[in-house]
Structures are given as C-alpha cells and as structure tokens.
Enzyme design. Sequence first.
Site, PDB file in Angstrom:
ATOM      1  N   ARG A  77      55.051  93.545  52.026  1.00 14.01           N
ATOM      2  CA  ARG A  77      54.143  92.635  51.309  1.00 14.01           C
ATOM      3  C   ARG A  77      53.574  91.596  52.253  1.00 14.01           C
ATOM      4  O   ARG A  77      52.487  91.085  52.062  1.00 14.01           O
ATOM      5  CB  ARG A  77      54.904  91.924  50.180  1.00 14.01           C
ATOM      6  CG  ARG A  77      55.402  92.845  49.100  1.00 14.01           C
ATOM      7  CD  ARG A  77      55.925  92.063  47.939  1.00 14.01           C
ATOM      8  NE  ARG A  77      54.931  91.074  47.508  1.00 14.01           N
ATOM      9  CZ  ARG A  77      55.119  90.260  46.468  1.00 14.01           C
ATOM     10  NH1 ARG A  77      56.244  90.307  45.802  1.00 14.01           N
ATOM     11  NH2 ARG A  77      54.184  89.406  46.129  1.00 14.01           N
TER      12      ARG A  77
ATOM     13  N   ASP B 122      59.505  79.164  53.732  1.00  8.70           N
ATOM     14  CA  ASP B 122      59.298  80.581  54.079  1.00  8.70           C
ATOM     15  C   ASP B 122      59.954  80.951  55.401  1.00  8.70           C
ATOM     16  O   ASP B 122      59.969  82.126  55.769  1.00  8.70           O
ATOM     17  CB  ASP B 122      57.798  80.908  54.169  1.00  8.70           C
ATOM     18  CG  ASP B 122      57.155  80.872  52.805  1.00  8.70           C
ATOM     19  OD1 ASP B 122      55.922  80.930  52.738  1.00  8.70           O
ATOM     20  OD2 ASP B 122      57.887  80.752  51.798  1.00  8.70           O
TER      21      ASP B 122
ATOM     22  N   CYS C 264      60.204  85.271  39.755  1.00  7.44           N
ATOM     23  CA  CYS C 264      60.429  86.275  40.813  1.00  7.44           C
ATOM     24  C   CYS C 264      61.822  86.020  41.378  1.00  7.44           C
ATOM     25  O   CYS C 264      62.529  85.115  40.947  1.00  7.44           O
ATOM     26  CB  CYS C 264      59.340  86.178  41.878  1.00  7.44           C
ATOM     27  SG  CYS C 264      59.601  84.863  43.048  1.00  7.44           S
TER      28      CYS C 264
ATOM     29  N   ARG D 254      59.029  79.863  39.416  1.00 11.66           N
ATOM     30  CA  ARG D 254      57.630  79.882  39.870  1.00 11.66           C
ATOM     31  C   ARG D 254      56.660  79.558  38.724  1.00 11.66           C
ATOM     32  O   ARG D 254      55.751  80.299  38.416  1.00 11.66           O
ATOM     33  CB  ARG D 254      57.279  81.246  40.468  1.00 11.66           C
ATOM     34  CG  ARG D 254      58.262  81.803  41.456  1.00 11.66           C
ATOM     35  CD  ARG D 254      58.335  81.050  42.773  1.00 11.66           C
ATOM     36  NE  ARG D 254      57.106  81.033  43.527  1.00 11.66           N
ATOM     37  CZ  ARG D 254      56.712  81.999  44.349  1.00 11.66           C
ATOM     38  NH1 ARG D 254      57.458  83.070  44.481  1.00 11.66           N
ATOM     39  NH2 ARG D 254      55.595  81.911  45.026  1.00 11.66           N
TER      40      ARG D 254
ATOM     41  N   LYS E 266      48.590  85.944  55.505  1.00  9.84           N
ATOM     42  CA  LYS E 266      48.566  86.459  54.118  1.00  9.84           C
ATOM     43  C   LYS E 266      48.207  85.331  53.162  1.00  9.84           C
ATOM     44  O   LYS E 266      47.329  85.478  52.304  1.00  9.84           O
ATOM     45  CB  LYS E 266      49.937  87.000  53.760  1.00  9.84           C
ATOM     46  CG  LYS E 266      50.154  87.251  52.269  1.00  9.84           C
ATOM     47  CD  LYS E 266      51.495  87.869  51.966  1.00  9.84           C
ATOM     48  CE  LYS E 266      52.626  86.898  51.840  1.00  9.84           C
ATOM     49  NZ  LYS E 266      52.678  86.148  50.570  1.00  9.84           N
ATOM     50  N   ASN E 267      48.855  84.178  53.340  1.00  8.45           N
ATOM     51  CA  ASN E 267      48.689  83.098  52.366  1.00  8.45           C
ATOM     52  C   ASN E 267      47.414  82.297  52.555  1.00  8.45           C
ATOM     53  O   ASN E 267      47.149  81.378  51.784  1.00  8.45           O
ATOM     54  CB  ASN E 267      49.921  82.197  52.390  1.00  8.45           C
ATOM     55  CG  ASN E 267      51.136  82.925  51.829  1.00  8.45           C
ATOM     56  OD1 ASN E 267      51.010  84.001  51.234  1.00  8.45           O
ATOM     57  ND2 ASN E 267      52.305  82.368  52.033  1.00  8.45           N
TER      58      ASN E 267
HETATM   59  C1  EPZ Z   1      53.025  79.443  48.046  1.00  9.03           C
HETATM   60  O1  EPZ Z   1      53.565  79.849  46.814  1.00  9.03           O
HETATM   61  C2  EPZ Z   1      53.235  80.617  48.981  1.00  9.03           C
HETATM   62  N1  EPZ Z   1      52.496  81.774  48.462  1.00  9.03           N
HETATM   63  C3  EPZ Z   1      54.730  80.924  49.075  1.00  9.03           C
HETATM   64  O2  EPZ Z   1      54.885  81.960  50.026  1.00  9.03           O
HETATM   65  C4  EPZ Z   1      55.455  79.682  49.594  1.00  9.03           C
HETATM   66  O3  EPZ Z   1      56.840  79.921  49.620  1.00  9.03           O
HETATM   67  C5  EPZ Z   1      55.153  78.487  48.670  1.00  9.03           C
HETATM   68  O4  EPZ Z   1      53.728  78.306  48.561  1.00  9.03           O
HETATM   69  C6  EPZ Z   1      55.758  77.190  49.181  1.00  9.03           C
HETATM   70  O5  EPZ Z   1      55.288  76.937  50.487  1.00  9.03           O
HETATM   71  C7  EPZ Z   1      51.161  81.830  48.640  1.00  9.03           C
HETATM   72  O6  EPZ Z   1      50.541  80.934  49.186  1.00  9.03           O
HETATM   73  C8  EPZ Z   1      50.464  83.056  48.103  1.00  9.03           C
HETATM   74  P1  EPZ Z   1      54.223  76.374  45.116  1.00  9.03           P
HETATM   75  P2  EPZ Z   1      53.268  78.963  45.497  1.00  9.03           P
HETATM   76  O7  EPZ Z   1      53.338  76.377  43.930  1.00  9.03           O
HETATM   77  O8  EPZ Z   1      51.937  78.321  45.592  1.00  9.03           O
HETATM   78  C9  EPZ Z   1      56.876  74.259  41.878  1.00  9.03           C
HETATM   79  C10 EPZ Z   1      55.683  83.966  50.872  1.00  9.03           C
HETATM   80  O9  EPZ Z   1      56.820  84.285  51.222  1.00  9.03           O
HETATM   81  N2  EPZ Z   1      55.701  74.411  41.007  1.00  9.03           N
HETATM   82  O10 EPZ Z   1      53.828  75.569  46.303  1.00  9.03           O
HETATM   83  O11 EPZ Z   1      53.562  79.804  44.311  1.00  9.03           O
HETATM   84  C11 EPZ Z   1      57.514  75.603  42.174  1.00  9.03           C
HETATM   85  O12 EPZ Z   1      58.436  75.926  41.167  1.00  9.03           O
HETATM   86  C12 EPZ Z   1      55.476  83.196  49.601  1.00  9.03           C
HETATM   87  O13 EPZ Z   1      54.626  84.214  51.514  1.00  9.03           O
HETATM   88  C13 EPZ Z   1      55.707  73.840  39.738  1.00  9.03           C
HETATM   89  O14 EPZ Z   1      56.702  73.228  39.326  1.00  9.03           O
HETATM   90  O15 EPZ Z   1      54.392  77.868  45.620  1.00  9.03           O
HETATM   91  C14 EPZ Z   1      58.189  75.379  43.488  1.00  9.03           C
HETATM   92  O16 EPZ Z   1      59.446  74.778  43.249  1.00  9.03           O
HETATM   93  C15 EPZ Z   1      56.781  83.020  48.831  1.00  9.03           C
HETATM   94  N3  EPZ Z   1      54.620  73.984  38.943  1.00  9.03           N
HETATM   95  C16 EPZ Z   1      57.290  74.362  44.179  1.00  9.03           C
HETATM   96  O17 EPZ Z   1      56.472  73.791  43.166  1.00  9.03           O
HETATM   97  C17 EPZ Z   1      53.504  74.663  39.364  1.00  9.03           C
HETATM   98  O18 EPZ Z   1      52.513  74.743  38.603  1.00  9.03           O
HETATM   99  C18 EPZ Z   1      56.390  74.953  45.235  1.00  9.03           C
HETATM  100  O19 EPZ Z   1      55.683  76.020  44.650  1.00  9.03           O
HETATM  101  C19 EPZ Z   1      53.509  75.222  40.652  1.00  9.03           C
HETATM  102  C20 EPZ Z   1      54.614  75.082  41.455  1.00  9.03           C
END
Ligand code: EPZ
Length: 422
Positions: free
Chosen positions: A401, A309, A119, A124, A22-23
């Site tokens: 999802r 995850d 969420c 996020r 998915k990701n």
């Molecule tokens: C991706 O989400 C995945 N989703 C998530 O999978 C996964 O849990 C996550 O990466 C971490 O591995 C997809 O790829 C579609 P992040 P993403 O930006 O990109 C902080 C699932 O279950 N952050 O890597 O949204 C954030 O708050 C989903 O399939 C900022 O501070 O996650 C978090 O603490 C859930 N500022 C950390 O970084 C930003 O601009 C990691 O978030 C972006 C993120």
Amino acid sequence: MDKIVIEGGVPLRGSVDVSGAKNAALPVLAAALLAEGEHEVRNVPDLADVRTLGKLLGHMGAEVARAEADRRTVRLRVPAAVTPEAPYELVKTMRASVLVLGPLLARWGKARVSLPGGCAIGARPIDQHLKALTALGAEIRLEHGYVNATVPRGRLRGTVFTFDAQTVTGTENVMMAAALAEGETVLRNCAREPEVKDLGDALVAMGALVEGAGTDEIWIEGVPSLRPLSHAVIPDRIEAGTFLVAGALPGNDVTVRGCVAAHQEALVEKLRAVGAEVTKVEGGLRVVGDGRPRPVDVRTAPHPGFPTDMQAQLMVLLCLADGTSRITETVFENRFMHVQELIRLGAHVEVDGRVAMVKGVPELSGAPVMASDLRASAALVLAGLAASGTTEVLRVYHLDRGYERIEEKLAPLGARIRRVRG
Ligand code: EPZ
C-alpha cells in the site's frame, strides 16, 4: 497472498532512490476534481493506495491513466460533472478516499461518501472533517454508513474554523473545499505535515489563493473556478525514513537519494542520538550504523514532532540497543501491532497502553511474522534484514500500500530479499 523472504544479517551498502510521497499524491489527485479538464500529476508512486484512488476517481467519471513516456506521471481528464459518490467497497480498502468529500462539495455541492470505518491502528474518526465542512455551509447527515452532504445555498461560504485536533487529511479536505467557497476562510490548529504544504502548492498552481499551508494557520480566499493541475509531488519522507533506519542498523552504510533533509529533522535527531552517523550528501542523506545502537526515548507527535509513521521502524533499531528505550505513541491508540511480531524475532518489548518499553538485545533471530498494517510491515522487513537466519513477512499486501516494490529497492544494497508470489 505474497510473502517476502529475507536472509538476514547481511551488511547493506549503497544508494537507494526515494519515490514520490503516497500521502502527498493522494490529496493532490483528489484535488483534480476541483477543475474540469486535463490534469497532470508527476512523481506519483505506483502503489496499491494510489491505484485504489484512481479506481474511485474513475468510478466517479474521471479518466485516470499513467503516461506511457513516464510511468510516474498520472494524467486525469475530469468532466464537467461527475458521479458525486465514493462507495463503501472502495473506501473500506483506503480510508483516504474521504479526500474526495471536500472537492465534491466545493465543485458540485453534493456528495455521498462512505464513512471510512476504523482500521488496525485506531478508530480514525472524521468528525473534524465534517465539523469544518459544516462550518463552511455543508449540511451533513450520516445514514446507513454514508456521509450524505449537500450545500443548501449552492456554494460553500468562507469562515473562520479552529480544528479541535490536528488532522492531516482533515486539513487537506477543508483546504480543497475552501478553495472554491465564497469569500475568505481562516483555518487554525491545522496539520503542518509537508504533504499539507505540497497540496497547498498544487492548489496555488491551479489558481487558488492559499497562504500558510504547512503552518498551523491557513488563509484561503475562494475563487469562482480553478484551472487544471500540473504538479510534481514531493518525495516520500516516510519511505525515505524507513531506508534511513535501515542504514542505521549495525554494520550498514546506506545513502538515501532524493529525500528532503528538512523533512527528516526529528528522525535524524534520534538516529544521531542512538549513535548512527548521518551526513548530508549530494541529493540526499547518508547513514552509517556504527556498532550497537544506544537506547533513546521517543514520543510521536504531529509534524514537526517525531512522525507516528516512523515509530515502528525506529522500534526495530531500539530492539538492538544496549539498554532500555521508552516509546510513547501519542497519535494513534493502537499502533503497537508490530510488537508481538518483533517478540517472535527475539525482541524484548513490553507495552502498557500508549507506552512501549524496549529492552535491547544483542541480536534478533529470523522467524515467520505477520504484517498487520502498512508501517508495521515495513518494520518487520527491517527486523528481518537485521536478524540472523530467515524471516518470512506474510500478508505483504499491507506493505504494497505504501512501498513501491521494496524488495527491488533493498536487493541492490546487498539484502538477500525476495518476494514469493502466493
Ligand atoms: C494521515 O492520516 C496519514 N495518511 C497517516 O499515514 C498518518 O499516520 C496520519 O496522517 C498522522 O500523521 C494520509 O495522509 C493519507 P489524522 P489521517 O487525521 O489524516 C484524530 C500511513 O501510514 N482525528 O492526522 O487519517 C485521529 O484519530 C498513514 O501512510 C480526529 O480525532 O490522520 C488521530 O488520533 C497511516 N478526528 C489524529 O487525529 C478527525 O476528524 C491524527 O489523525 C481526524 C483525526
């Protein structure tokens, strides 16, 4: 709303196939916006989130359809111009819609994308996405819950940018923006997840000049235009990991076919530490849950660390261990929503901030439980498989999802599991 009903305590035996990731599919499908023409993305799982992104791309003016001959292939026709916006109605159901931001700015210099909002698992934020795009020359205003972005000089311009936090979709958004920017971009402190590498491979297949995707430093030389995509996405390492944990539950023996062993190193290390037997077999991994698991401490971290995850799923295994385990969730601030539900099944878990102390019990007992987010719902299914008696997992739309008909994948292993349409 559908629910999943499980008669637990039945040993699982046999093989299960992994679907496409998915990701990886989500950013790759968004990347199609970078080039006019007919695109083909293969090994795309049939999931609610993928359908949502397809709806969004359709809203923008692309034509998106599954191939008749192979339902795992998605074909997209991207026109010369699209409606450069992602409305709240769609973004609120799937935050990864923010991945259209980079391609829109790169190709048309204009985008109006709803802020995703928070969420269940955390705030996020997307500040890193916006900071990086600004560094590439975008002008961004946040108004009425939308990101209104333009590129005053017409075309993004390459730059050197270091992320303050490792963000998967942030890295992906900016890679796509930089692919058509003028000049060279160097991105540092990038996310290293395999899905980032897969997007890099897809962009290179489109004619982009990208090196280092999947490492913490990515170099991109912008090009004037790209050709349509033809790419097969990697297997889903989280779906695979979920089935590997199922195999590690006491008395089970499961072979997960199509998973990439190199993507499972952190998880396999923990499964072996709890006493499961994990072996490489032709085309996948086999896991045998040999008796009661041993307790183990785990700390989630960006790749190659233990994946956040997979935290909920591993917790289920540790709920049955003969001792106490400490689970530290370092990535998201609220990713223990499954704990209260596991307690209903007889688990002993105490949460203090980002740490959950899991005191193993000899067995879990079935009960109705409520899914709260995608991976928590997968954990509740695993718990139901291990528990004695009947477990009903409610609100399985969360599960749909990210898992392709999980009940149809588990039933051939001997699981007594069925979906009740609600
Ligand atoms: C991706 O989400 C995945 N989703 C998530 O999978 C996964 O849990 C996550 O990466 C971490 O591995 C997809 O790829 C579609 P992040 P993403 O930006 O990109 C902080 C699932 O279950 N952050 O890597 O949204 C954030 O708050 C989903 O399939 C900022 O501070 O996650 C978090 O603490 C859930 N500022 C950390 O970084 C930003 O601009 C990691 O978030 C972006 C993120």
